[in-house]
Design a protein around this motif. Sequence first.
Motif, short mmCIF file in Angstrom:
data_model
loop_
_atom_site.label_atom_id
_atom_site.label_comp_id
_atom_site.label_asym_id
_atom_site.label_seq_id
_atom_site.Cartn_x
_atom_site.Cartn_y
_atom_site.Cartn_z
N UNK A 235 0.86 -1.19 0.00
CA UNK A 235 0.00 0.00 0.00
C UNK A 235 0.90 1.23 0.00
N UNK A 236 0.81 2.02 -1.09
CA UNK A 236 1.68 3.18 -1.20
C UNK A 236 1.43 4.21 -0.10
N UNK A 237 0.25 4.20 0.41
CA UNK A 237 -0.04 5.17 1.48
C UNK A 237 0.80 4.89 2.73
N UNK A 238 1.33 3.66 2.84
CA UNK A 238 2.15 3.31 4.00
C UNK A 238 3.64 3.58 3.79
N UNK A 239 3.98 4.11 2.60
CA UNK A 239 5.40 4.37 2.32
C UNK A 239 6.04 5.34 3.33
N UNK A 240 5.36 6.44 3.68
CA UNK A 240 5.95 7.33 4.70
C UNK A 240 6.22 6.61 6.02
N UNK A 241 5.30 5.70 6.37
CA UNK A 241 5.49 4.94 7.61
C UNK A 241 6.72 4.05 7.49
N UNK A 242 6.87 3.42 6.33
CA UNK A 242 8.04 2.57 6.10
C UNK A 242 9.34 3.38 6.19
#
Length: 307
Positions: free
Chosen positions: A136-143
């Motif tokens: 999920x690209x929306x989780x990239x900042x979290x990653x």
Amino acid sequence: MPHVTARPEVRIAVAYLIVASVWIIWSDRILQSVMPGNSTFIQSFKGLNFVITTAILLFFTLRRAYRGWRRAEQEQVELLSEVSEAFRHLSTRVESLREADRTRISRELHDQLGQGLTGLKLDLRWIENRIEVREDRRLNPVTDRLVEAQDQVDSLIASVQRISTDLRPDALDNLGLPDALKEEGERFLLRTGVICNVRVDEASADIPAEVTTAAFRIFQEALTNITRHAEATRVDVGCGIQSDQLELVISDDGKGIDPAMIQDTKSLGLLGMRERAGLLGGELTIAPGENGGTVVEARLPLIRKES
């Protein structure tokens, strides 16, 4: 009313007055009865008699006084010796407790804080892997934040390991002095870029723990002084056993040490090295090198000399 004892100088003066008076009067009477008409000889004898009497009494007075001074001086020397020995034992005890605290703190940092940080890093990695599976690209900042957190944890782990090693290297307890010196030399090279060539007699591994600790701390302090003042490009270290003594020689090719600094009481680092050697009955010398630089030589007895 308390009994008052006359001072020694008063007793000596009174005794001198009585003895000298009796002796002079008695000798004069005898001489006048033997030689009643020779007044010139009698007067000369009186003067000579006075000088002889005074000299004899002065001799006994000074002998008694000097005997008391010598006794007081000897008692003072013995007292200073006892105080010095007590202070040495106290310093040894304090240093042992300090080293024990360093060892305890080092192990707690390594075992508890270090392991806790490692566990935290594994948890962050586990969360990162679970997020990546979801794609999920929306989780990239979290990653990205998780990756940054892992980097921070890595940095903290490295700091803990460095602090733990500075307090008490594992090699010193687990592998012995030769490996501890070599490891410290490698760390010195990484920190400063200065070559540190360590040559250690392998027999130096089998020495008492207090000698091992003192030699290693002297080595650490010498490297610290080289880093701060020497401007050296190379350090050579030799360690071996000679005549029941551990000999540690540290030389550098720096700008050398000011002779006035060698005995400077404000130089805590040099004082600390001398104190460590002295507590074991050894000695430490600091001198300019033959080809420049500075040479630090510590000689530590393997068997403590009983006082």
